[in-house]
Design an enzyme around this catalytic site. Structure first.
Site, PDB file in Angstrom:
ATOM      1  N   ASP A   1       0.856  -1.180   0.000  1.00  0.00           N
ATOM      2  CA  ASP A   1       0.000   0.000   0.000  1.00  0.00           C
ATOM      3  C   ASP A   1       0.903   1.246   0.000  1.00  0.00           C
ATOM      4  O   ASP A   1       1.783   1.356  -0.837  1.00  0.00           O
ATOM      5  CB  ASP A   1      -0.966  -0.062   1.194  1.00  0.00           C
ATOM      6  CG  ASP A   1      -1.950   1.094   1.248  1.00  0.00           C
ATOM      7  OD1 ASP A   1      -2.935   1.070   0.490  1.00  0.00           O
ATOM      8  OD2 ASP A   1      -1.723   2.021   2.046  1.00  0.00           O
TER       9      ASP A   1
ATOM     10  N   HIS B   1      -7.040  -6.208  -1.214  1.00  0.00           N
ATOM     11  CA  HIS B   1      -5.984  -5.218  -1.014  1.00  0.00           C
ATOM     12  C   HIS B   1      -4.979  -5.586   0.072  1.00  0.00           C
ATOM     13  O   HIS B   1      -3.815  -5.193   0.005  1.00  0.00           O
ATOM     14  CB  HIS B   1      -6.623  -3.874  -0.666  1.00  0.00           C
ATOM     15  CG  HIS B   1      -5.640  -2.772  -0.477  1.00  0.00           C
ATOM     16  ND1 HIS B   1      -4.795  -2.347  -1.477  1.00  0.00           N
ATOM     17  CD2 HIS B   1      -5.340  -2.012   0.617  1.00  0.00           C
ATOM     18  CE1 HIS B   1      -4.026  -1.370  -1.025  1.00  0.00           C
ATOM     19  NE2 HIS B   1      -4.329  -1.150   0.240  1.00  0.00           N
TER      20      HIS B   1
END
Length: 318
Positions: free
Chosen positions: A102, A297
């Protein structure tokens, strides 16, 4: 079982950083994303240690036990890379492998780009390397996706912090579920008059990879510092564009690995697949792109076994 230990290290950037670490051997720096901390690497710390590496996961600038300054402009990409470089130096090694997920991925890519002398290899999860664009990013995102796009929403002073700090357990539970491969696909665009969590549904039950204890762990880690520091990273997007002009489209030269879930919202974002397909244009030693079917994610938390296998194989090849 391998023990994870904790201590504080004075980065040569001037920031006193909390780190979780395990093992001995070549250094592997694990850089977390938003809204996370060292705990998001809990599965990798032990696996890397058992594979013969010294795995170190810091709480980055503004996060959890590390904390950081109040000034927004102290959270630029150059500060973040400086912290990573300073941590490598403070740990007493000449080189390290840098792994990012991320927001940690842009920091890892930039560390490899700006200081290739210190980076033996770079592995990034979720976020591909994107060369510096021709225009400041916030106005571009606003034009393309509107004021409700979450990165634009985060530019507001105090508003996102107030929303997330109202009920931290609900914040982590809903964010972690909403961006995972277990949730229905959604676009992170805040409805007019609403908040970010309006696009993050409550899970009916926890997915297999996440527990109530995990959520409680994130809540504990954020008790002292809250969300202002983490959100300040987003408030420096345009500043980062200005500060990195000298490295416009400069290549990332160290050996590289990219890992992503095929249900990751980042991969579904505008231009992401094109950036991934063309990444080797700017990352000439990209060794492999690993796709994880059904993964969302939170790559290293959702699929720790596959991520560990790919990371260890890459690191051993260096």
């Amino acid at each position: 079982m391998t023990e994870i230990t904790h201590r504080f290290v004075e980065s040569t950037s001037g920031l006193r950083m909390h780190v979780a670490e395990a093992g001995e051997g070549p250094l592997v720096l694990l850089l977390h994303g938003f809204p996370e901390c060292w705990y998001s690497w809990r599965h990798q710390l032990t696996a890397l240690a058992e594979a013969g590496f010294h795995a170190v996961a810091p709480d980055q600038r503004g996060y959890a036990r590390t904390g950081g300054p109040e000034e927004v402009d102290k959270y630029s990409l150059l500060h973040l890379v400086g912290d990573a470089v300073g941590l490598i130096e403070a740990l007493g090694v000449r080189q390290a492998s840098v792994v990012g997920h991320d927001w940690g991925a842009p920091v890892a890519w930039a560390t490899a780009q700006l200081r290739p002398d210190l980076v033996q290899g770079v592995a990034c999860l979720s976020v591909p390397h994107r060369p510096r664009g021709s225009k400041p990013p916030v106005a571009t995102m606003r034009k393309l996706l509107g004021d409700g796009f979450y990165m634009v929403y985060f530019q507001q002073p105090d508003v996102p912090e107030a929303e997330f700090e109202r009920d931290p357990a609900a914040t982590f539970r809903r964010m972690l579920y909403a961006a995972s491969g277990d949730a229905p696909p959604n676009v992170p665009i805040v409805p007019e008059g609403g908040g970010f969590l309006d696009v993050c549904p409550e899970p009916e039950e926890y997915p297999d990879w996440l527990t109530a204890e995990d959520v409680a762990a994130f809540v504990r880690e954020y008790e002292g510092t809250g969300f202002s520091g983490p959100i300040n990273w987003y408030r420096n997007l345009d500043r980062n564009w200005e500060l990195t002009a000298a490295w416009h489209r400069a290549p990332v030269t160290p050996p590289a690995l990219y890992i992503a879930g095929d249900r990751d919202m980042v991969v579904a974002g505008p231009g992401a697949r094109k950036a991934i397909d063309r990444m080797s244009d700017f990352v000439p030693d990209l060794r492999e792109t690993v796709w994880l079917p059904g993964c969302g994610h939170w790559t290293q938390q959702e699929r720790p076994t596959e991520v560990n296998e790919a990371l260890i194989g890459f690191l051993r090849s260096l």
